[in-house]
Design a protein around this motif. Sequence first.
Motif, PDB file in Angstrom:
ATOM      1  N   SER A  24       0.831  -1.207   0.000  1.00  0.00           N
ATOM      2  CA  SER A  24       0.000   0.000   0.000  1.00  0.00           C
ATOM      3  C   SER A  24       0.861   1.251   0.000  1.00  0.00           C
ATOM      4  O   SER A  24       0.565   2.235  -0.700  1.00  0.00           O
ATOM      5  CB  SER A  24      -0.918  -0.002   1.225  1.00  0.00           C
ATOM      6  OG  SER A  24      -1.803  -1.099   1.182  1.00  0.00           O
ATOM      7  N   CYS A  28       1.026   4.175  -2.857  1.00  0.00           N
ATOM      8  CA  CYS A  28       0.793   5.589  -2.540  1.00  0.00           C
ATOM      9  C   CYS A  28       1.945   6.466  -3.002  1.00  0.00           C
ATOM     10  O   CYS A  28       1.737   7.541  -3.592  1.00  0.00           O
ATOM     11  CB  CYS A  28       0.599   5.764  -1.027  1.00  0.00           C
ATOM     12  SG  CYS A  28      -0.995   5.201  -0.427  1.00  0.00           S
ATOM     13  N   ALA A  32       1.331   9.255  -5.915  1.00  0.00           N
ATOM     14  CA  ALA A  32       1.413  10.631  -5.407  1.00  0.00           C
ATOM     15  C   ALA A  32       2.220  11.529  -6.340  1.00  0.00           C
ATOM     16  O   ALA A  32       2.069  12.752  -6.316  1.00  0.00           O
ATOM     17  CB  ALA A  32       2.033  10.635  -4.011  1.00  0.00           C
ATOM     18  N   CYS A  38      -3.779  12.603  -8.600  1.00  0.00           N
ATOM     19  CA  CYS A  38      -4.029  13.381  -7.381  1.00  0.00           C
ATOM     20  C   CYS A  38      -5.267  14.268  -7.553  1.00  0.00           C
ATOM     21  O   CYS A  38      -6.101  14.372  -6.646  1.00  0.00           O
ATOM     22  CB  CYS A  38      -2.812  14.226  -7.033  1.00  0.00           C
ATOM     23  SG  CYS A  38      -1.412  13.249  -6.405  1.00  0.00           S
ATOM     24  N   THR A  41      -8.327  12.047  -7.515  1.00  0.00           N
ATOM     25  CA  THR A  41      -8.605  11.581  -6.153  1.00  0.00           C
ATOM     26  C   THR A  41      -9.260  12.674  -5.323  1.00  0.00           C
ATOM     27  O   THR A  41     -10.232  12.429  -4.599  1.00  0.00           O
ATOM     28  CB  THR A  41      -7.300  11.120  -5.462  1.00  0.00           C
ATOM     29  OG1 THR A  41      -6.627  10.172  -6.284  1.00  0.00           O
ATOM     30  CG2 THR A  41      -7.590  10.508  -4.104  1.00  0.00           C
ATOM     31  N   TRP A  92      -5.006   4.131  -0.323  1.00  0.00           N
ATOM     32  CA  TRP A  92      -4.696   5.400  -0.996  1.00  0.00           C
ATOM     33  C   TRP A  92      -5.791   6.443  -0.762  1.00  0.00           C
ATOM     34  O   TRP A  92      -5.508   7.604  -0.458  1.00  0.00           O
ATOM     35  CB  TRP A  92      -4.500   5.156  -2.487  1.00  0.00           C
ATOM     36  CG  TRP A  92      -4.583   6.389  -3.337  1.00  0.00           C
ATOM     37  CD1 TRP A  92      -5.584   6.726  -4.201  1.00  0.00           C
ATOM     38  CD2 TRP A  92      -3.643   7.478  -3.383  1.00  0.00           C
ATOM     39  NE1 TRP A  92      -5.331   7.929  -4.795  1.00  0.00           N
ATOM     40  CE2 TRP A  92      -4.129   8.429  -4.312  1.00  0.00           C
ATOM     41  CE3 TRP A  92      -2.442   7.738  -2.753  1.00  0.00           C
ATOM     42  CZ2 TRP A  92      -3.472   9.606  -4.614  1.00  0.00           C
ATOM     43  CZ3 TRP A  92      -1.771   8.918  -3.042  1.00  0.00           C
ATOM     44  CH2 TRP A  92      -2.277   9.839  -3.964  1.00  0.00           C
ATOM     45  N   TYR A  95      -5.510   7.617   2.715  1.00  0.00           N
ATOM     46  CA  TYR A  95      -4.305   8.438   2.855  1.00  0.00           C
ATOM     47  C   TYR A  95      -4.551   9.845   2.310  1.00  0.00           C
ATOM     48  O   TYR A  95      -4.210  10.848   2.951  1.00  0.00           O
ATOM     49  CB  TYR A  95      -3.162   7.761   2.091  1.00  0.00           C
ATOM     50  CG  TYR A  95      -1.867   8.537   2.085  1.00  0.00           C
ATOM     51  CD1 TYR A  95      -1.093   8.646   3.231  1.00  0.00           C
ATOM     52  CD2 TYR A  95      -1.412   9.154   0.921  1.00  0.00           C
ATOM     53  CE1 TYR A  95       0.099   9.358   3.224  1.00  0.00           C
ATOM     54  CE2 TYR A  95      -0.227   9.859   0.897  1.00  0.00           C
ATOM     55  CZ  TYR A  95       0.534   9.957   2.053  1.00  0.00           C
ATOM     56  OH  TYR A  95       1.704  10.658   2.037  1.00  0.00           O
ATOM     57  N   TYR A  96      -5.171   9.919   1.143  1.00  0.00           N
ATOM     58  CA  TYR A  96      -5.420  11.239   0.539  1.00  0.00           C
ATOM     59  C   TYR A  96      -6.482  12.004   1.323  1.00  0.00           C
ATOM     60  O   TYR A  96      -6.433  13.237   1.421  1.00  0.00           O
ATOM     61  CB  TYR A  96      -5.848  11.094  -0.924  1.00  0.00           C
ATOM     62  CG  TYR A  96      -5.530  12.318  -1.744  1.00  0.00           C
ATOM     63  CD1 TYR A  96      -4.375  12.383  -2.508  1.00  0.00           C
ATOM     64  CD2 TYR A  96      -6.372  13.438  -1.735  1.00  0.00           C
ATOM     65  CE1 TYR A  96      -4.067  13.519  -3.246  1.00  0.00           C
ATOM     66  CE2 TYR A  96      -6.068  14.573  -2.459  1.00  0.00           C
ATOM     67  CZ  TYR A  96      -4.913  14.621  -3.213  1.00  0.00           C
ATOM     68  OH  TYR A  96      -4.593  15.750  -3.925  1.00  0.00           O
ATOM     69  N   GLY A 125      -4.978   4.502   6.074  1.00  0.00           N
ATOM     70  CA  GLY A 125      -3.959   5.358   5.480  1.00  0.00           C
ATOM     71  C   GLY A 125      -4.008   6.782   6.014  1.00  0.00           C
ATOM     72  O   GLY A 125      -3.034   7.528   5.932  1.00  0.00           O
ATOM     73  N   SER A 129      -1.034  10.665   6.835  1.00  0.00           N
ATOM     74  CA  SER A 129      -1.023  11.939   6.100  1.00  0.00           C
ATOM     75  C   SER A 129      -1.696  13.080   6.852  1.00  0.00           C
ATOM     76  O   SER A 129      -1.474  14.244   6.532  1.00  0.00           O
ATOM     77  CB  SER A 129      -1.717  11.767   4.740  1.00  0.00           C
ATOM     78  OG  SER A 129      -3.064  11.375   4.934  1.00  0.00           O
TER      79      SER A 129
END
Length: 607
Positions: A24, A28, A32, A38, A41, A92, A95-96, A125, A129
């Motif tokens: 993962s 990412c 990224a 990006c 997303t 992901w 995370y974002y 995730g 971040s």
Amino acid sequence: MKKIDFKSIIRHHDLQFAKRIYPSIQFCNNVAEDENICKLTEAYLREILDVCKSDVWDEDTLFTTDVVFKFAAQLPEVFLQDIDVEDVVGFWLSYYMGNICSGIEDPELTYRLLVHMFYSYDGRGFVYSYVPSPDVIKVVVNKVDYSTEHLLRRCRIVQDEESIKEYIHFYTNQSEIDLIKDICRDSFYADFHPLPDDCLVLALQMIKSGLYKEWIERFSNIIVPFLKAEMFQSLQDAETVISLFECLVDDESSNSKASRIMLMNEWFHLLVREQSLYISPWQIDMYDDMMELLADNHKTSGERIKQLVYDGLKAFIDYAGCAEVSEWLFGKSMKANDVIEINGAHNIILSYAQEYVANESSIESYNLKAKDLHYLSFVAKQFAKVGIADERRNELLEGIWSFIESEDFYWSSALEPQNLEDMRSIAKCISIKYDDGLIGSIMRRFRVLYEGINACYINQWHKKADKECYVFCVLFFMLECDNIDNETKKKIFNHISSSLLKQVNCCGMDLIVEHNYRMPLIVAEVMADQIVTECKDEFENNLAIATYEKNVVMVVLSFAKSPISSDAKTIIKNYRDGDWLTIRQDHLRRNRKNEVQDTENLFAKLL
């Protein structure tokens, strides 16, 4: 977008977790760098975030299978090859989402998102971040109840309001000495009484946002120690503990010896946990580049961790003083079974730390009345190394004997590395100025009176024999000291060994002889076999005659490197051909085959 630093994740988690999360993270860090993905997303997640802002959201899972696969369908096929789409792409999105939420200034929404993300699969995730505004976290934290009453009310071990009052009353009235004794037990940190979800999440966010003063305020206001310790769940590295420690000592209302020791213990535990990751060689598997990172970490970990130890101790000494830090540190003992990874890591960190503090400590800073034998033996070692005035030496020795006499004294009745080091340190301190009268007075002070009008009660025999045997071992280790000549060593050995054998003979209780007196007997045999060899035959003969339990005799003699005396050998042969035949049959009838095999191995070795 920033990339995830996999090395920092390795530091804070075990290898199995690292293996699971690595695909993962790799995904990412690759996507990224793609500006189009990006943007895609962010647009996709903004719609989901709008749902979170509305009253419709009831905190159900955001990144369901349908949501993840709908997004994955918009990605180029090249990014989806050889991955678990639901897990990796879901990571992901999470995370974002953390990246987007970092800019949210609404405290209420921040609170709801934080608690949800950290306690659901959505947050797998998010945690890597999300970097919130410290000002927003301050507002949120001030709305959360960290009072002891609230935490106890939410704790699984508290049943009713009366229990809450009892806990608070007990710990409010507990002496600092008893509290420190409690928090220095290894088992104290093994207990688990989790804080409420929101309290724990926000404790983590205070650390992440650098709100160390706010964290310390909450930590210090919690009265119950085992709940204070749960705040440590929010800490991931030893460096952070140093920052918290500095805030603690700067705040007079929060600063206390117990709180300082709790933070120093957590600092130590975090270093041990990290060191344990690097003890066993990593096994190469399918994630080759991950293993390269692991191998690189493995090579550089030793010097880096050693520097972390030194930096931390320097800060502790600057803020708490050398006396307090050395007393805390040398109250810890080495772990016996260091083939176990965590024990080996403990011993590595402790050796780094003790070496540093020993070099930094001044003789004047030592506490000669400390209630910890490991620490007092360290002081004795330093005294022996540099030499010391008789008054200070006598004061230290009196402190050692008084502690051994106290109810707090305990040793495992085993010749483990830590026990041996302590005994040798005390013995060297005694030998700075040898005095035959002093040895006699020490033995009289700890002698167990098994017979006579002043004999102690039988229920006290074991505890008193425990203390006496420790002192016997210490006195025997004087024979290793180079400042005592050989003739004097023979005199010392005969004096101590004859007293020891008399006690073995007077005791007459097999369990105490086997469990307690066996240890100083082994030390005596090693000394006779390797240092005062002229005394060997006489000691072994007297041992075989005075000790009724012949299995103990054989165990003791088995530590000799040179052949045992002919008279002792004859006594053992007679035992083998006589009483042992009956004892052997009894053991076999009771299904004690291991005892029989152990004894017959001793016969084979000695005869």
